[in-house]
Write an enzyme that holds these catalytic residues in place. Structure first.
Site, mmCIF file in Angstrom:
data_model
loop_
_atom_site.group_PDB
_atom_site.id
_atom_site.type_symbol
_atom_site.label_atom_id
_atom_site.label_comp_id
_atom_site.label_asym_id
_atom_site.label_seq_id
_atom_site.Cartn_x
_atom_site.Cartn_y
_atom_site.Cartn_z
ATOM 1 N N CYS A 101 0.900 -1.157 0.000
ATOM 2 C CA CYS A 101 0.000 0.000 0.000
ATOM 3 C C CYS A 101 0.937 1.205 0.000
ATOM 4 O O CYS A 101 1.589 1.483 1.000
ATOM 5 C CB CYS A 101 -0.904 0.037 1.226
ATOM 6 S SG CYS A 101 -1.871 1.556 1.262
ATOM 7 N N CYS A 104 -0.483 4.113 2.534
ATOM 8 C CA CYS A 104 -0.489 3.937 3.998
ATOM 9 C C CYS A 104 -0.215 2.467 4.307
ATOM 10 O O CYS A 104 0.908 2.017 4.143
ATOM 11 C CB CYS A 104 -1.779 4.444 4.614
ATOM 12 S SG CYS A 104 -3.275 3.995 3.725
ATOM 13 N N SER A 105 -1.212 1.720 4.737
ATOM 14 C CA SER A 105 -0.952 0.333 5.109
ATOM 15 C C SER A 105 -2.199 -0.529 4.915
ATOM 16 O O SER A 105 -2.461 -1.423 5.706
ATOM 17 C CB SER A 105 -0.495 0.264 6.564
ATOM 18 O OG SER A 105 -1.454 0.901 7.389
ATOM 19 N N CYS A 106 -2.973 -0.277 3.848
ATOM 20 C CA CYS A 106 -4.178 -1.062 3.587
ATOM 21 C C CYS A 106 -3.791 -2.532 3.426
ATOM 22 O O CYS A 106 -2.792 -2.848 2.770
ATOM 23 C CB CYS A 106 -4.883 -0.560 2.343
ATOM 24 S SG CYS A 106 -5.444 1.150 2.539
HETATM 25 FE FE FE Z 1 -3.357 2.048 2.866
#
Ligand code: FE
Length: 196
Positions: A101, A104-106
């Site tokens: 991602c 961000c950190s999906c």
């Molecule tokens: Fe994300």
């Protein structure tokens, strides 16, 4: 001496955030503990491993999984936040998928749990796009030059689960034994699954 920039102990930060949220009526007292217990005990890569093992042993399930990941994963009871739209990417001898991602950190929580820290690291997020082969090498995964690497950028709309290749020599294993071989990293695409 502590300055405003210096990161606090994560446990203290969590406690501070939880009490602020509770104070404002956004969560109740038990929410954070329930959340932690859920992601420690019942939601994690063991769920994704079951999905992968089933796809390896049940060709019809594999087809449903590739056609509609969310629905097929839901058949095994895995649903919830950050799992509303999961797309499954099948690795083959020719094509290797890896997930990031960049924003961000999906991450597909219902099948993999919460993301590891390297997944959230800005270095991974930028470098895997520019030089995937080198980044995979640093994870210990050396892919042949003929293997095409496809990098998939997750978003709040779509989360990805990699369906790794079933390792050779595992014909005699049960679905449960196969699930035991499948790692989190293989389902993100930074590793492959090895035979025992
Ligand atoms: Fe994300």
């Amino acid at each position: 001496m502590t300055t405003a920039q210096e990161p606090l102990d994560p446990a203290l930060r969590v406690e501070a955030l939880a009490s602020l949220l509770a104070e404002r009526g956004l969560i109740d007292e038990g929410t954070v503990s329930k959340f932690i217990a859920t992601y420690e005990q019942s939601v994690g890569p063991m769920n994704g491993a079951k999905v992968v093992a089933k796809a390896w042993t049940d060709p019809e399930y594999r087809e449903r999984l590739l056609a509609d990941g969310t629905a097929a994963i839901g058949e095994l009871g895995f649903k919830g936040p950050q799992g509303e739209h999961i797309v499954v990417l099948e690795n083959t001898p020719q094509v290797h998928h890896v997930v990031v991602c960049t924003l961000c950190s999906c991450y597909p929580w219902p099948v993999l749990g919460l993301p590891p820290s390297w997944y959230k690291d800005p270095a991974y997020r930028s470098r895997v796009v520019r030089e995937p082969r080198q980044v995979l090498r640093e994870f210990g995964l050396e892919l042949g030059e003929s293997v095409e690497i496809l990098v998939h950028d997750s978003s709040s709309e779509v989360r990805y689960l990699v369906l790794p290749e079933r390792p050779a020599g595992t014909g005699g294993l049960t679905e449960e034994e196969l699930a035991g071989l499948v790692t989190r990293d293989a389902m993100v695409g930074v590793a492959v699954v090895s035979a025992p």
